[in-house]
Design a protein around this motif. Structure first.
Motif, PDB file in Angstrom:
ATOM      1  N   ALA A 113      -9.184   2.030  -9.572  1.00  0.00           N
ATOM      2  CA  ALA A 113      -9.124   0.960  -8.563  1.00  0.00           C
ATOM      3  C   ALA A 113      -8.239  -0.185  -9.058  1.00  0.00           C
ATOM      4  CB  ALA A 113     -10.530   0.464  -8.248  1.00  0.00           C
ATOM      5  N   GLY A 114      -8.372  -0.505 -10.358  1.00  0.00           N
ATOM      6  CA  GLY A 114      -7.567  -1.584 -10.947  1.00  0.00           C
ATOM      7  C   GLY A 114      -6.081  -1.268 -10.889  1.00  0.00           C
ATOM      8  N   LYS A 115      -5.722   0.005 -11.157  1.00  0.00           N
ATOM      9  CA  LYS A 115      -4.312   0.419 -11.103  1.00  0.00           C
ATOM     10  C   LYS A 115      -3.778   0.291  -9.681  1.00  0.00           C
ATOM     11  CE  LYS A 115      -3.184   1.849 -15.244  1.00  0.00           C
ATOM     12  NZ  LYS A 115      -2.157   1.177 -16.008  1.00  0.00           N
ATOM     13  N   MET A 116      -4.604   0.680  -8.712  1.00  0.00           N
ATOM     14  CA  MET A 116      -4.157   0.589  -7.318  1.00  0.00           C
ATOM     15  C   MET A 116      -3.967  -0.867  -6.911  1.00  0.00           C
ATOM     16  SD  MET A 116      -6.474   3.671  -5.807  1.00  0.00           S
ATOM     17  CE  MET A 116      -5.863   3.719  -4.128  1.00  0.00           C
ATOM     18  N   LEU A 117      -4.894  -1.716  -7.324  1.00  0.00           N
ATOM     19  CA  LEU A 117      -4.767  -3.147  -6.999  1.00  0.00           C
ATOM     20  C   LEU A 117      -3.553  -3.750  -7.714  1.00  0.00           C
ATOM     21  CD1 LEU A 117      -8.526  -4.180  -7.075  1.00  0.00           C
ATOM     22  CD2 LEU A 117      -7.044  -3.948  -5.073  1.00  0.00           C
ATOM     23  N   GLU A 118      -3.291  -3.261  -8.934  1.00  0.00           N
ATOM     24  CA  GLU A 118      -2.133  -3.731  -9.695  1.00  0.00           C
ATOM     25  C   GLU A 118      -0.836  -3.384  -8.953  1.00  0.00           C
ATOM     26  OE1 GLU A 118      -2.170  -2.394 -13.869  1.00  0.00           O
ATOM     27  OE2 GLU A 118      -0.010  -2.171 -13.643  1.00  0.00           O
ATOM     28  N   LEU A 119      -0.787  -2.172  -8.384  1.00  0.00           N
ATOM     29  CA  LEU A 119       0.388  -1.768  -7.604  1.00  0.00           C
ATOM     30  C   LEU A 119       0.570  -2.670  -6.386  1.00  0.00           C
ATOM     31  CD1 LEU A 119       0.108   2.127  -7.629  1.00  0.00           C
ATOM     32  CD2 LEU A 119       1.910   0.760  -8.665  1.00  0.00           C
ATOM     33  N   LYS A 120      -0.565  -2.975  -5.752  1.00  0.00           N
ATOM     34  CA  LYS A 120      -0.478  -3.837  -4.570  1.00  0.00           C
ATOM     35  C   LYS A 120       0.054  -5.222  -4.957  1.00  0.00           C
ATOM     36  CE  LYS A 120      -2.716  -5.645  -0.585  1.00  0.00           C
ATOM     37  NZ  LYS A 120      -3.836  -6.358  -0.077  1.00  0.00           N
ATOM     38  N   GLU A 121      -0.449  -5.714  -6.093  1.00  0.00           N
ATOM     39  CA  GLU A 121      -0.027  -7.030  -6.573  1.00  0.00           C
ATOM     40  C   GLU A 121       1.477  -7.018  -6.893  1.00  0.00           C
ATOM     41  OE1 GLU A 121      -2.081  -9.601  -6.753  1.00  0.00           O
ATOM     42  OE2 GLU A 121      -0.548 -10.957  -7.547  1.00  0.00           O
ATOM     43  N   ARG A 122       1.901  -5.935  -7.557  1.00  0.00           N
ATOM     44  CA  ARG A 122       3.296  -5.860  -8.003  1.00  0.00           C
ATOM     45  C   ARG A 122       4.275  -5.700  -6.842  1.00  0.00           C
ATOM     46  NH1 ARG A 122       4.797  -1.042 -11.807  1.00  0.00           N
ATOM     47  NH2 ARG A 122       2.773  -1.567 -12.657  1.00  0.00           N
ATOM     48  N   TYR A 123       3.892  -4.861  -5.844  1.00  0.00           N
ATOM     49  CA  TYR A 123       4.839  -4.553  -4.764  1.00  0.00           C
ATOM     50  C   TYR A 123       4.484  -5.214  -3.433  1.00  0.00           C
ATOM     51  CZ  TYR A 123       6.435  -1.096  -8.096  1.00  0.00           C
ATOM     52  OH  TYR A 123       6.912  -0.481  -9.228  1.00  0.00           O
ATOM     53  N   GLY A 124       3.370  -5.917  -3.408  1.00  0.00           N
ATOM     54  CA  GLY A 124       2.995  -6.630  -2.191  1.00  0.00           C
ATOM     55  C   GLY A 124       2.390  -5.756  -1.112  1.00  0.00           C
ATOM     56  N   SER A 125       2.136  -4.476  -1.418  1.00  0.00           N
ATOM     57  CA  SER A 125       1.480  -3.597  -0.440  1.00  0.00           C
ATOM     58  C   SER A 125       0.974  -2.348  -1.165  1.00  0.00           C
ATOM     59  CB  SER A 125       2.452  -3.188   0.662  1.00  0.00           C
ATOM     60  OG  SER A 125       3.302  -2.155   0.212  1.00  0.00           O
ATOM     61  N   PHE A 126       0.276  -1.501  -0.433  1.00  0.00           N
ATOM     62  CA  PHE A 126      -0.189  -0.236  -1.007  1.00  0.00           C
ATOM     63  C   PHE A 126       0.825   0.892  -0.774  1.00  0.00           C
ATOM     64  CE2 PHE A 126      -4.543  -2.084  -0.873  1.00  0.00           C
ATOM     65  CZ  PHE A 126      -4.865  -1.868  -2.199  1.00  0.00           C
ATOM     66  N   LEU A 127       1.992   0.564  -0.289  1.00  0.00           N
ATOM     67  CA  LEU A 127       2.984   1.601  -0.001  1.00  0.00           C
ATOM     68  C   LEU A 127       3.337   2.475  -1.214  1.00  0.00           C
ATOM     69  CD1 LEU A 127       5.351  -0.184   2.534  1.00  0.00           C
ATOM     70  CD2 LEU A 127       3.860   1.771   2.954  1.00  0.00           C
ATOM     71  N   PRO A 128       3.288   1.928  -2.465  1.00  0.00           N
ATOM     72  CA  PRO A 128       3.558   2.835  -3.603  1.00  0.00           C
ATOM     73  C   PRO A 128       2.454   3.854  -3.842  1.00  0.00           C
ATOM     74  CG  PRO A 128       3.881   0.547  -4.222  1.00  0.00           C
ATOM     75  CD  PRO A 128       3.193   0.545  -2.896  1.00  0.00           C
ATOM     76  N   VAL A 129       1.299   3.701  -3.192  1.00  0.00           N
ATOM     77  CA  VAL A 129       0.224   4.689  -3.350  1.00  0.00           C
ATOM     78  C   VAL A 129       0.550   5.863  -2.445  1.00  0.00           C
ATOM     79  CG1 VAL A 129      -2.236   5.154  -3.070  1.00  0.00           C
ATOM     80  CG2 VAL A 129      -1.474   2.913  -3.881  1.00  0.00           C
ATOM     81  N   PHE A 130       0.887   6.977  -3.058  1.00  0.00           N
ATOM     82  CA  PHE A 130       1.323   8.153  -2.312  1.00  0.00           C
ATOM     83  C   PHE A 130       0.122   8.978  -1.862  1.00  0.00           C
ATOM     84  CE2 PHE A 130       2.489  12.651  -2.303  1.00  0.00           C
ATOM     85  CZ  PHE A 130       3.469  12.626  -1.320  1.00  0.00           C
ATOM     86  N   PHE A 131       0.203   9.444  -0.656  1.00  0.00           N
ATOM     87  CA  PHE A 131      -0.890  10.236  -0.113  1.00  0.00           C
ATOM     88  C   PHE A 131      -0.325  11.435   0.630  1.00  0.00           C
ATOM     89  CE2 PHE A 131      -3.907  10.957   3.442  1.00  0.00           C
ATOM     90  CZ  PHE A 131      -4.912  11.492   2.673  1.00  0.00           C
ATOM     91  N   TYR A 132      -0.874  12.610   0.338  1.00  0.00           N
ATOM     92  CA  TYR A 132      -0.414  13.826   1.006  1.00  0.00           C
ATOM     93  C   TYR A 132      -1.611  14.657   1.430  1.00  0.00           C
ATOM     94  CZ  TYR A 132       2.070  18.072   2.032  1.00  0.00           C
ATOM     95  OH  TYR A 132       2.571  19.168   2.684  1.00  0.00           O
ATOM     96  N   SER A 133      -1.688  15.008   2.674  1.00  0.00           N
ATOM     97  CA  SER A 133      -2.882  15.726   3.114  1.00  0.00           C
ATOM     98  C   SER A 133      -2.565  16.912   4.015  1.00  0.00           C
ATOM     99  CB  SER A 133      -3.821  14.782   3.857  1.00  0.00           C
ATOM    100  OG  SER A 133      -3.291  14.471   5.118  1.00  0.00           O
ATOM    101  N   TYR A 134      -1.336  17.409   3.918  1.00  0.00           N
ATOM    102  CA  TYR A 134      -0.968  18.430   4.886  1.00  0.00           C
ATOM    103  C   TYR A 134      -0.904  19.836   4.313  1.00  0.00           C
ATOM    104  CZ  TYR A 134      -0.090  14.444   7.758  1.00  0.00           C
ATOM    105  OH  TYR A 134      -0.252  13.291   8.467  1.00  0.00           O
TER     106      TYR A 134
END
Ligand code: SF4
Length: 139
Positions: A89-110
């Motif tokens: 969770a901390g890493k994800m929040l760190e990404l949000k802080e660094r890039y200003g959004s959660f867009l660097p969090v990659f998600f694939y579900s297909y």
């Protein structure tokens, strides 16, 4: 405790989502077989499906979170579930802080199964806001 049969769906990433039947006794799976009532696999499994019991009972099976310290060293340390969840969770929040959004969090579900558990990532990603989601078939 009396032995009991359970129905499952193989959790691997195949479109066939083969049906499994387990015999559970004393909280442990004693036998596992293909489910003859499954509409597609009709009681058959591939070699991955047949090796689940070997995987479950293998002495090297990872049963708890491990952290490699330092990274790339091969020195794995056991850490707790709370610690690992806080870390992720901390890493994800760190990404949000660094890039200003959660867009660097990659998600694939297909790919693969679309079972309830598989949807958990989907729900988590959607709860975050905007994430990068790839679309289309893996094939
Ligand atoms: S038993 Fe094999 S083919 Fe069937 S879903 Fe599992 S991994 Fe895929």
């Amino acid at each position: 405790m009396a032995a009991k049969f359970y129905r499952h769906t193989c959790p691997r990433n195949c479109y066939s989502t083969c049906g499994l039947i387990s015999l559970v006794e004393g909280g442990k799976i004693k036998e596992l077989a293909g489910d003859p009532a499954h509409g597609y696999s009709r009681g058959h499994l591939c070699r991955f499906g047949y090796c689940y019991l070997d995987i479950f009972n293998h002495p090297d099976r990872v049963l708890y979170p491990l952290r490699q310290e330092p990274r790339g060293s091969g020195n794995w340390l056991r850490i707790g579930w709370d610690e690992v969840l806080t870390l992720i969770a901390g890493k994800m929040l760190e990404l949000k802080e660094r890039y200003g959004s959660f867009l660097p969090v990659f998600f694939y579900s297909y790919s693969g199964n679309i079972g309830l558990l598989h949807q958990a990532w989907n729900w988590l990603a959607r709860s975050l806001g905007e994430v990068t989601i790839a679309s289309g078939s893996l094939c």
